[in-house]
Scaffold this motif. Sequence first.
Motif, mmCIF file in Angstrom:
data_model
loop_
_atom_site.group_PDB
_atom_site.id
_atom_site.type_symbol
_atom_site.label_atom_id
_atom_site.label_comp_id
_atom_site.label_asym_id
_atom_site.label_seq_id
_atom_site.Cartn_x
_atom_site.Cartn_y
_atom_site.Cartn_z
ATOM 1 N N MET A 235 2.832 -18.206 13.575
ATOM 2 C CA MET A 235 1.727 -17.910 12.415
ATOM 3 C C MET A 235 2.245 -17.087 11.013
ATOM 4 S SD MET A 235 -1.355 -15.182 12.587
ATOM 5 C CE MET A 235 -1.410 -15.958 14.604
ATOM 6 N N ALA A 236 2.200 -17.418 10.025
ATOM 7 C CA ALA A 236 2.865 -16.914 8.972
ATOM 8 C C ALA A 236 1.984 -15.810 8.530
ATOM 9 C CB ALA A 236 2.819 -17.869 7.794
ATOM 10 N N GLN A 237 2.689 -14.998 7.679
ATOM 11 C CA GLN A 237 1.842 -13.901 7.075
ATOM 12 C C GLN A 237 1.005 -14.338 6.009
ATOM 13 O OE1 GLN A 237 3.835 -10.203 6.092
ATOM 14 N NE2 GLN A 237 5.671 -10.459 7.341
ATOM 15 N N GLN A 238 0.212 -13.633 5.218
ATOM 16 C CA GLN A 238 -0.808 -13.952 4.372
ATOM 17 C C GLN A 238 0.320 -14.579 3.130
ATOM 18 O OE1 GLN A 238 -0.872 -10.307 4.268
ATOM 19 N NE2 GLN A 238 -2.812 -10.037 5.075
ATOM 20 N N VAL B 100 1.831 -10.790 -0.318
ATOM 21 C CA VAL B 100 2.813 -9.957 0.326
ATOM 22 C C VAL B 100 3.648 -9.408 -0.594
ATOM 23 C CG1 VAL B 100 5.015 -10.092 1.667
ATOM 24 C CG2 VAL B 100 2.959 -11.202 2.651
ATOM 25 N N PHE B 101 4.108 -10.123 -1.667
ATOM 26 C CA PHE B 101 4.811 -9.520 -2.754
ATOM 27 C C PHE B 101 4.281 -8.539 -3.436
ATOM 28 C CE2 PHE B 101 7.501 -13.213 -1.350
ATOM 29 C CZ PHE B 101 8.675 -12.583 -1.174
ATOM 30 N N LYS C 61 1.890 -6.419 -2.599
ATOM 31 C CA LYS C 61 1.917 -5.212 -1.694
ATOM 32 C C LYS C 61 3.289 -4.517 -1.632
ATOM 33 C CE LYS C 61 -1.735 -6.919 1.313
ATOM 34 N NZ LYS C 61 -2.129 -7.917 2.408
ATOM 35 N N ARG C 62 4.296 -5.368 -1.547
ATOM 36 C CA ARG C 62 5.477 -4.907 -1.371
ATOM 37 C C ARG C 62 5.864 -3.958 -2.470
ATOM 38 N NH1 ARG C 62 10.793 -8.599 -0.883
ATOM 39 N NH2 ARG C 62 10.958 -8.807 -2.898
ATOM 40 N N THR D 93 3.897 -2.609 -4.660
ATOM 41 C CA THR D 93 3.030 -1.103 -4.387
ATOM 42 C C THR D 93 3.729 -0.386 -3.512
ATOM 43 O OG1 THR D 93 1.168 -2.526 -4.631
ATOM 44 C CG2 THR D 93 0.935 -0.180 -4.036
ATOM 45 N N MET D 94 4.378 -0.716 -2.261
ATOM 46 C CA MET D 94 4.982 0.115 -1.552
ATOM 47 C C MET D 94 6.370 0.420 -2.161
ATOM 48 S SD MET D 94 4.334 -1.086 2.511
ATOM 49 C CE MET D 94 2.793 -0.752 3.311
ATOM 50 N N TYR D 95 7.056 -0.447 -2.814
ATOM 51 C CA TYR D 95 8.365 0.205 -3.434
ATOM 52 C C TYR D 95 8.027 1.455 -4.364
ATOM 53 C CZ TYR D 95 11.047 -4.175 -2.086
ATOM 54 O OH TYR D 95 11.807 -5.036 -1.244
ATOM 55 N N ILE E 182 7.262 4.444 -2.434
ATOM 56 C CA ILE E 182 8.594 5.134 -2.108
ATOM 57 C C ILE E 182 9.291 5.858 -3.093
ATOM 58 C CG2 ILE E 182 10.887 4.660 -1.117
ATOM 59 C CD1 ILE E 182 9.301 2.562 0.810
ATOM 60 N N MET F 148 7.786 9.179 -4.323
ATOM 61 C CA MET F 148 7.740 10.183 -3.472
ATOM 62 C C MET F 148 9.525 10.618 -3.837
ATOM 63 S SD MET F 148 7.824 9.788 0.693
ATOM 64 C CE MET F 148 9.609 9.736 1.329
ATOM 65 N N PHE F 149 10.128 9.949 -3.809
ATOM 66 C CA PHE F 149 11.795 10.199 -4.045
ATOM 67 C C PHE F 149 11.822 10.718 -5.495
ATOM 68 C CE2 PHE F 149 12.405 8.061 -0.161
ATOM 69 C CZ PHE F 149 13.369 8.742 0.436
ATOM 70 N N PHE G 133 -3.090 -1.106 4.482
ATOM 71 C CA PHE G 133 -2.908 -1.547 3.286
ATOM 72 C C PHE G 133 -2.287 -3.034 3.311
ATOM 73 C CE2 PHE G 133 0.083 -2.315 -0.396
ATOM 74 C CZ PHE G 133 -0.806 -2.225 -1.442
ATOM 75 N N TRP G 134 -1.300 -3.018 4.252
ATOM 76 C CA TRP G 134 -0.633 -4.146 4.434
ATOM 77 C C TRP G 134 -1.476 -5.243 5.160
ATOM 78 C CZ3 TRP G 134 4.010 -5.529 2.451
ATOM 79 C CH2 TRP G 134 4.719 -6.518 2.998
ATOM 80 N N MET H 54 16.161 6.552 0.952
ATOM 81 C CA MET H 54 15.343 5.644 0.101
ATOM 82 C C MET H 54 15.760 4.159 0.371
ATOM 83 S SD MET H 54 14.484 6.167 -4.050
ATOM 84 C CE MET H 54 15.552 5.155 -4.932
ATOM 85 N N ILE I 296 13.228 1.512 1.633
ATOM 86 C CA ILE I 296 13.093 -0.018 0.736
ATOM 87 C C ILE I 296 13.502 -1.184 1.464
ATOM 88 C CG2 ILE I 296 14.140 -1.141 -1.418
ATOM 89 C CD1 ILE I 296 12.544 0.783 -2.300
ATOM 90 N N VAL J 148 10.713 -1.999 4.039
ATOM 91 C CA VAL J 148 9.511 -2.802 3.343
ATOM 92 C C VAL J 148 9.963 -4.214 3.032
ATOM 93 C CG1 VAL J 148 7.941 -2.761 1.366
ATOM 94 C CG2 VAL J 148 8.498 -0.569 2.325
ATOM 95 N N LYS K 232 8.744 -13.958 8.752
ATOM 96 C CA LYS K 232 8.036 -14.905 8.706
ATOM 97 C C LYS K 232 6.573 -14.494 9.460
ATOM 98 C CE LYS K 232 10.056 -18.380 6.012
ATOM 99 N NZ LYS K 232 10.863 -17.292 5.194
ATOM 100 N N ASN K 233 7.134 -13.886 10.633
ATOM 101 C CA ASN K 233 5.950 -13.373 11.671
ATOM 102 C C ASN K 233 5.119 -12.505 11.441
ATOM 103 O OD1 ASN K 233 5.136 -12.126 14.157
ATOM 104 N ND2 ASN K 233 6.045 -13.951 15.199
ATOM 105 N N ARG K 234 3.758 -12.751 11.511
ATOM 106 C CA ARG K 234 2.760 -11.740 10.954
ATOM 107 C C ARG K 234 2.988 -10.365 11.941
ATOM 108 N NH1 ARG K 234 -2.000 -11.197 8.322
ATOM 109 N NH2 ARG K 234 -3.757 -10.667 9.713
ATOM 110 N N PHE L 173 9.054 12.506 4.419
ATOM 111 C CA PHE L 173 8.184 13.030 3.376
ATOM 112 C C PHE L 173 7.844 14.693 3.956
ATOM 113 C CE2 PHE L 173 3.729 14.132 1.935
ATOM 114 C CZ PHE L 173 3.823 14.215 0.832
ATOM 115 N N TYR M 73 8.372 -18.038 13.635
ATOM 116 C CA TYR M 73 6.869 -17.907 13.188
ATOM 117 C C TYR M 73 6.210 -17.304 14.517
ATOM 118 C CZ TYR M 73 7.387 -19.823 8.808
ATOM 119 O OH TYR M 73 7.782 -20.261 7.638
#
Lengths: 615, 406
Positions: free
Chosen positions: A1-4, A9-10, A12-13, A15-17, A20, A23-24, B172-173, B325, B329, B332, B339-341, B359, B406
């Motif tokens: 099953m694929a992620q969304q 996904v990108f 959210k990625r 946002t996470m970048y 991070i 923070m740094f 969030f994810w 860092m 990165i 993430v 591919k796998n959820r 942190f 998958y």
Amino acid sequence: MAQQDDIAVFGKRRTMYAAIGLMFLFFFARLFQLQMIYSDEYGRKSEENSIRTIPKEPVRGYIFDRNGTLVVDNRPAFSVTIMPFEFDKHTIDYLSRLLSLDPEFIRDRLKKGEAYSRFAPVKIKRDIDFRTLAALEENRDRLPGVECQVESKRWYTTRALASHTLGYTKEISESQMKVQVDEYAPGDVVGSSGLEARYEPTLRGQKGAEFSMVNVRGQVIGRFDDGKNDVPAVEGNDLILTMDFGLQAFAESLMTGRRGAFVAIDPTDGGILAMVSKPDYDLSTFSGVTPPDIWRSLNEDEAAPLFNRATLTRYPPGSTFKMLLAVAALETGSVTPSWRVNCGGSFRMGNKVFRDLHVHGSVDLVTAIQQSCNVYFYQAMMKTGLDAWSHYGDEFGFGRLTGIDMYEENPGLLPSTAYMDKRYGKSGWTRGFLPSLGIGQGELGVTPLQMACYAAALATKGEYRQPHIARAIVTKSPRAVDTLTFQTRHIEVSQNTWNVVREGMRRVVEERGGTGGMARIPGIQSAGKTGTAQNTHGPDHAWYVGFAPYDNPRIAVAMLIENAGFGGTQAAPLAGLCIERYLKGRITRYDAPPAPHRPIAFPQALPPLHAVLQR
Amino acid sequence: MMYQDIKERIDYKTALIALALVMIGIISIYSATYDARAAEIFHKQVVWVGIGLLALAAIAVVPFRLLQLASYPAYFVSILLLVSVLILGKTVSGSMSWFNLGSVRLQPSEFAKITTVLALATYLSRSDVSLRKMRDLAIAAGIVLLPVTLIMMQPDTGTALIFFGMFFPVLFWGGASRFTLVAIVAPVATAVAALFGTTPFLTAVLVFGVLIYLTREDWIFAAAVFSLTVLIGVSVQFIYEGLKHYQQKRIATFLDPNADPLGAGYNILQSKVAIGSGGFFGKGFLRGTQTQLNFIPEQWTDFIFCVPGEEFGFLGAATVLLLFMAFLIRGVTLGSIVKNRYGGFVAIGLTAIFATHIFLNIGMSIGLLPVIGIPLPFVSYGGSALLSAMSMVGILMNLYANRKEY
């Protein structure tokens, strides 16, 4: 099953970048702040943490007398210090028992020390005895941060006390600390009176420092940077004095039990040969620790043993002042050497009667000095007037500081027209003041030091040499001898005047009818003048000023015995003995019979420095 | 398998970054224990690195499906361990969190961090689960709260915080609504703000009030969350009173570390002094006075960051930061390319655990955060922590190797 789906996904990625990254960013900014902006400050803190500075006390300079005799020496003494940073406050009670100190005293010291620096040792007791030292060493483990430091304390080697002249050293006071913030730390010893105070920067030397690495428990784990940064202590410079401690000890022993002062000067150079102030005290009670009760008793003693009578007290000079008037009178032409006064025992001015001790009959100036005739000088004073008299008084150094190398000095009081006008108003005083001043009484104050300088100026026919106690400084690094220079002031007076006045003084001692016969020294002709000064504190003060040998003076003295009575019987004999002791090196008076024609070898004016240094 | 294929399957970047950090850790521990007659610590750590590498390799090659299948049982086991440590555990520095296995001590909470991520990922990756559904959200929260509660009972506040730091990015994810995210952050952030005093507390209430209003979906929920936020903030004062003295002191010191530089603020001050005195180039290896003279107690554990900071200066500290860092990165990125959820959730969850550790630990070392006993991953001394960090890297590498499945 694929992620969304990939877009989500990108998103959210990203946002996470960003999170991070943010923070740094904070971390880097903080690192930059700590390590680049404040790194010096933190560097200092880390040094304070780990590098312990152990101050190394310099050895205080030695003091030698004119003959090279070591007068002030140093001896090792153990002091107890505590390092606030390491000290365990729970051990205060135990420590106070061990040192027999008040726990509150330790707490107080600690608090003040901490305020200065947590990493500087605080001295809590100086000069402990060996039993205490042993007890401390035994209990080292129980007393973290308590250390014994070897220091030096003053050690006085001669029989003479010379307390006021040498002066004492003691632990720096808080008020002194405020003035001398950079140079001194609490617990440091500082010269506090006399020469020790005056030559403090010379004698003190420079503190050194040893840097050690310590761990978090304050244990020394080695020298910092192999001791390359250590600063050795620089020994203090030595002082060579003009004083003769043989004479000093002799004069002190003569004056035992009396109150008064004695100053002897070498008239050829102004060097002080001896300076006594009685009662005095033992300087060694001040080296090491001064028990508070001793300090209190010295301070509260009504005889004021801490007070230097030789330089600080204003005494009325009495008849010893008559030479001053004689000089003024002759120089202004107010009297001539042959002018005579018929002394009937008193002098009347208006309705005031000024008395004399004797009826001297018809006297000229020389005889008036010889017999100390008051009536002659009452009249001479009226003829001379205040202005001329106070002009010559000033020339002889009265009413002002002599410039001796001591902080303790009083200028005395020499009245002048300006002074009288200021004090009493222009019309508030009359010539009625004058007769008393003429015989050294009244509103007038001199120090024994000033009187000795006056005697020296009479001895040298007007060479007023700045009195001084130190002659040279021997510096340690580089090793050199630094001869001190002092001023000489010439008093403009004619030879004839000197001859007349000095002849009067000679007759005081050497001729029948002179008042100072008891100062006579077998084999040496001397000159002098007695004084018996009325004062408000009781019986008369006995004075004697003089110099010897008459033709080639080597010593000029002023002797004052408080409330002793006649100068001729109380002061003159002591002064004569002192002069003899200095000139002959011993007393021959009672040797019977004295060898009549044996020449006496007088001491050299001042032994050459190289001779002094060799000893 | 072809050579090319093997090369394809190994996540060199993650592995190299982790190894570099482990090396820095070993060097730092060597320095921190150099003069302290604690060389034993250094040797132990070297042994642990070996064990950690073995675990890493083993986990990296485990079949991906097996990992997924083992998630729930492993979670169950870790819960059992947490319960038993409460009963049998040995008290170390004020909390019961250790198991004694012969001479080796293990912290079940370290293990629980990983298994919770795995269980959470397994649950959230189910196709019928949606974080938009109240029930599913509650179950997800339950999966996290169960170990957190047990860990809080030890008590080990620091580790419990890690779970919170992990949960939020995972939500969030997983596509939780903004309101959900705000609702989770609001009470916690308000509680922290309340520790600082009334003004920060009111500011937090105001800010979160606006956020809740903006993201609201249901008025009743919004009102409930807002009330909860206010209530928690108010009760923080009472909770504060009930905290252990050392915790109170830590908080007070955090607010003003200079107030008690010899007591509670000592560590933070000395740590700042160590890092600050390092300057740009540092004092040199084994030449840091703060480190070598033991001014920072137990420096090889939580305050290890001071060692590179003092001895290698800004250059050293910045290198460590850059490596971390890059590591985060990379984590993430991995989460986004798997591919796998399930794999995506695991990658994000584990990365978030690392991020929270970093942190809290570095924030503490540089004086921005209170002293919370959280080790710096890979670098700090400690067998359990190193083993769990290496295992996590093993999982990440496993995910990378199987990223196309998958």
